[in-house]
Design a protein around this motif. Structure first.
Motif, PDB file in Angstrom:
ATOM      1  N   TYR A  47       0.857  -1.187   0.000  1.00  0.00           N
ATOM      2  CA  TYR A  47       0.000   0.000   0.000  1.00  0.00           C
ATOM      3  C   TYR A  47       0.889   1.231   0.000  1.00  0.00           C
ATOM      4  N   ASP A  48       1.096   1.763  -1.184  1.00  0.00           N
ATOM      5  CA  ASP A  48       1.941   2.942  -1.350  1.00  0.00           C
ATOM      6  C   ASP A  48       1.227   3.918  -2.286  1.00  0.00           C
ATOM      7  N   ALA A  49       1.926   4.950  -2.722  1.00  0.00           N
ATOM      8  CA  ALA A  49       1.304   5.976  -3.571  1.00  0.00           C
ATOM      9  C   ALA A  49       0.746   5.374  -4.859  1.00  0.00           C
ATOM     10  N   ALA A  50       1.461   4.459  -5.462  1.00  0.00           N
ATOM     11  CA  ALA A  50       1.005   3.854  -6.716  1.00  0.00           C
ATOM     12  C   ALA A  50      -0.238   2.997  -6.508  1.00  0.00           C
ATOM     13  N   SER A  51      -0.230   2.172  -5.483  1.00  0.00           N
ATOM     14  CA  SER A  51      -1.381   1.298  -5.261  1.00  0.00           C
ATOM     15  C   SER A  51      -2.606   2.079  -4.786  1.00  0.00           C
ATOM     16  N   ARG A  52      -2.397   3.171  -4.078  1.00  0.00           N
ATOM     17  CA  ARG A  52      -3.531   4.001  -3.639  1.00  0.00           C
ATOM     18  C   ARG A  52      -4.310   4.532  -4.830  1.00  0.00           C
ATOM     19  N   ARG A  53      -3.625   4.807  -5.953  1.00  0.00           N
ATOM     20  CA  ARG A  53      -4.312   5.309  -7.148  1.00  0.00           C
ATOM     21  C   ARG A  53      -5.245   4.250  -7.741  1.00  0.00           C
ATOM     22  N   LEU A  54      -5.059   3.009  -7.373  1.00  0.00           N
ATOM     23  CA  LEU A  54      -5.926   1.926  -7.819  1.00  0.00           C
ATOM     24  C   LEU A  54      -6.964   1.569  -6.749  1.00  0.00           C
ATOM     25  N   VAL A  55      -6.517   1.452  -5.514  1.00  0.00           N
ATOM     26  CA  VAL A  55      -7.382   0.966  -4.433  1.00  0.00           C
ATOM     27  C   VAL A  55      -8.430   1.998  -4.020  1.00  0.00           C
ATOM     28  N   LEU A  56      -8.036   3.226  -3.791  1.00  0.00           N
ATOM     29  CA  LEU A  56      -8.987   4.220  -3.291  1.00  0.00           C
ATOM     30  C   LEU A  56     -10.119   4.528  -4.273  1.00  0.00           C
ATOM     31  N   PRO A  57      -9.846   4.709  -5.564  1.00  0.00           N
ATOM     32  CA  PRO A  57     -10.972   4.926  -6.479  1.00  0.00           C
ATOM     33  C   PRO A  57     -11.912   3.713  -6.547  1.00  0.00           C
ATOM     34  N   PHE A  58     -11.362   2.519  -6.443  1.00  0.00           N
ATOM     35  CA  PHE A  58     -12.202   1.320  -6.440  1.00  0.00           C
ATOM     36  C   PHE A  58     -13.069   1.285  -5.184  1.00  0.00           C
ATOM     37  N   LYS A  59     -12.456   1.559  -4.048  1.00  0.00           N
ATOM     38  CA  LYS A  59     -13.175   1.432  -2.782  1.00  0.00           C
ATOM     39  C   LYS A  59     -14.170   2.566  -2.554  1.00  0.00           C
ATOM     40  N   HIS A  60     -13.792   3.784  -2.899  1.00  0.00           N
ATOM     41  CA  HIS A  60     -14.637   4.931  -2.557  1.00  0.00           C
ATOM     42  C   HIS A  60     -15.116   5.744  -3.753  1.00  0.00           C
ATOM     43  N   GLY A  61     -14.667   5.428  -4.955  1.00  0.00           N
ATOM     44  CA  GLY A  61     -14.982   6.284  -6.095  1.00  0.00           C
ATOM     45  C   GLY A  61     -15.787   5.627  -7.191  1.00  0.00           C
ATOM     46  N   ASP A  62     -16.452   4.541  -6.866  1.00  0.00           N
ATOM     47  CA  ASP A  62     -17.309   3.853  -7.854  1.00  0.00           C
ATOM     48  C   ASP A  62     -16.565   3.383  -9.098  1.00  0.00           C
TER      49      ASP A  62
END
Length: 83
Positions: free
Chosen positions: A15-30
Motif C-alpha cells: 500500500y503505497d502511492a502507486a497502489s492508492r491510485r488503484l485501491v482508493l478509487p475502487f473502494k470509494h470512487g465507484d
C-alpha cells in the motif's frame, strides 16, 4: 465431514502511492472496473492458497454501508477472481 480452517491473509501489493491510485478509487470512487485488475493481482499473489481453497466468501457489508457505497468491493473482485 467439513473441515474448517482459517488461513492468514496476505497482500497482493504494497500500500503505497502507486497502489492508492488503484485501491482508493475502487473502494470509494465507484470505479468497479478496477476489480478485474485487483483480482488478477490477488490471483497471482495467492495462487498457491487458491489451489488449496474450496470456497472464498466476501464479508457482507452492513446495509447502511452498502446503501452508501452501492456495492460490496470484496464481492466485486471475488466475482472476477472466481472466473
Amino acid at each position: 465431514m467439513c473441515r474448517r480452517r482459517f488461513i492468514a491473509p496476505g497482500a497482493a501489493l504494497n500500500y503505497d502511492a502507486a497502489s492508492r491510485r488503484l485501491v482508493l478509487p475502487f473502494k470509494h470512487g465507484d470505479r468497479i472496473e478496477f476489480a478485474a485488475i485487483l483480482a488478477r493481482l490477488m490471483a497471482r499473489a495467492g495462487a498457491r492458497l487458491l489451489r488449496e481453497t474450496d470456497v472464498i466468501v466476501p464479508v457482507p457489508l452492513h446495509r447502511r454501508r452498502l446503501f452508501v457505497r452501492r456495492y460490496n468491493q470484496a464481492r466485486c473482485w471475488l466475482r472476477r477472481l472466481g472466473g
